[in-house]
Design an enzyme around this catalytic site. Structure first.
Site, mmCIF file in Angstrom:
data_model
loop_
_atom_site.group_PDB
_atom_site.id
_atom_site.type_symbol
_atom_site.label_atom_id
_atom_site.label_comp_id
_atom_site.label_asym_id
_atom_site.label_seq_id
_atom_site.Cartn_x
_atom_site.Cartn_y
_atom_site.Cartn_z
ATOM 1 C CD GLN A 131 -54.210 -75.857 -12.764
ATOM 2 O OE1 GLN A 131 -53.782 -75.508 -13.846
ATOM 3 N NE2 GLN A 131 -55.463 -76.231 -12.563
ATOM 4 C CG HIS A 132 -49.745 -68.915 -9.883
ATOM 5 N ND1 HIS A 132 -49.378 -67.974 -8.966
ATOM 6 C CD2 HIS A 132 -49.173 -68.530 -11.054
ATOM 7 C CE1 HIS A 132 -48.634 -67.049 -9.560
ATOM 8 N NE2 HIS A 132 -48.499 -67.370 -10.823
ATOM 9 C CG PHE A 133 -47.596 -74.155 -6.194
ATOM 10 C CD1 PHE A 133 -47.885 -74.485 -4.883
ATOM 11 C CD2 PHE A 133 -48.346 -74.732 -7.211
ATOM 12 C CE1 PHE A 133 -48.904 -75.372 -4.590
ATOM 13 C CE2 PHE A 133 -49.360 -75.615 -6.926
ATOM 14 C CZ PHE A 133 -49.645 -75.939 -5.616
ATOM 15 N N PRO A 146 -48.953 -71.707 -2.539
ATOM 16 C CG PRO A 146 -50.981 -72.797 -2.279
ATOM 17 C CD PRO A 146 -49.702 -72.499 -1.565
ATOM 18 C CG LEU A 147 -47.120 -67.440 -4.748
ATOM 19 C CD1 LEU A 147 -45.962 -66.938 -5.604
ATOM 20 C CD2 LEU A 147 -47.024 -66.855 -3.346
#
Lengths: 169, 132
Positions: A33-35, A45-46
């Protein structure tokens, strides 16, 4: 259960410095949920910078706690500085290198360097710096209704602390 | 080495700008750390650490800012007693407690600290304490 954001402690210079690492895996739920916004292709993704800050806070907090054999409740009090230059993506590793800048009965200030390792080549690269202040909560906040036991350095920390932590009575 | 009061003020200003994220021109001798510069309790620890580094001396706990005062001799019904006020004045000659004495609620004690009181503290300390 405390959410741990470091995998292992790899170096410890008592009272001075502690180094921990974390491997970033695509299987970690939060990465779904973190791009980034995909400037060079599909969105990537990051590792969130906020969680790297938490990883450094855990590393530096362990260092501060270890000075007094984890007898103090060491609470993050203030993030004075946190700068990040680059992202970390799945497949890379993170190194948290924390040192104590100043410490007394009330608390401690720490400095940290965050680096990443790309297993496809390139070695360790510094990507961030932090300054974090911790409070010895019993010494700074007497009068608060805090539990007697040390809820900061609980049982689930023992797995990664290994020989740093005194044995249970 | 002698350092003038203006030089002390400049270094104290730098400490507060870094610790509290305020602008240079907000930091005047009469600025109150809490009500004007929005310092919170944990900022006091940060300020102590930074002053030590900036001026090269050690500050004992309770020397610049008061320790927690829980003794009923010094605090009753949330107010600092006459004995408590006398103790504060004795321990903290760098602070003007005149206004606080009129309304000595413990929750208000942090409001007595101004930039000027920090400058006074540092100036006294530089005259009396050896460098760390």
């Amino acid at each position: 259960m405390r959410w741990l954001w470091i995998d292992a402690v790899i170096e410890h210079e008592p009272h001075v410095r502690l180094v921990a690492v974390k491997n970033v895996s695509l299987a970690e739920e939060h990465l779904q949920q973190h791009f980034d916004d995909g400037p060079d292709g599909p969105a990537q993704p990051l590792m969130p910078a906020s969680l790297m800050l938490e990883g450094m806070a855990q590393t530096a907090g362990i260092l501060v706690g270890s000075v007094r054999q984890f007898s103090e409740k060491v609470i993050l009090a203030k993030v004075t500085q946190a700068t990040f230059d680059s992202d970390v993506v799945p497949g890379q590793s993170i190194k948290y290198d924390a040192c104590i800048d100043r410490m007394d009965d009330a608390g401690a200030s720490t400095k940290g360097i965050i680096s990443r390792f790309d297993h496809r080549g390139g070695g360790w690269q510094e990507i961030g710096r932090t300054e974090i202040i911790f409070s010895h909560v019993d010494k700074n906040r007497s009068g608060l209704d805090l539990p007697e036991h040390n809820f900061v350095f609980g049982e689930n920390f023992r797995a990664i602390l290994g020989g740093l932590m005194p044995k249970s009575p | 080495m002698t350092i003038s009061r203006d030089e002390v003020l400049e270094k104290v200003r730098g400490v507060l700008v870094d610790a509290l994220g305020v602008d240079d021109d907000e930091v005047t001798p009469t600025s109150r750390l809490t009500t004007d510069l929005h310092a919170e309790s944990i900022d006091f620890l940060d300020i102590v650490f930074r002053l030590e580094k900036a001026f090269g001396f050690k500050i004992a706990q309770g020397e610049l800012f008061p320790d927690n005062i829980n003794d009923p001799k010094y605090v009753q019904d949330g107010k600092v007693t006459a004995d408590g006020l006398a103790l504060l004045k004795q321990r903290m000659p760098h602070v003007d407690f005149l206004a606080f004495a009129a309304d000595p609620r413990l929750e208000k004690v942090s409001e007595v600290f101004t930039v000027g009181s920090l400058v006074d503290f540092v100036s006294r300390k530089l005259q009396t304490a050896p460098a760390a």
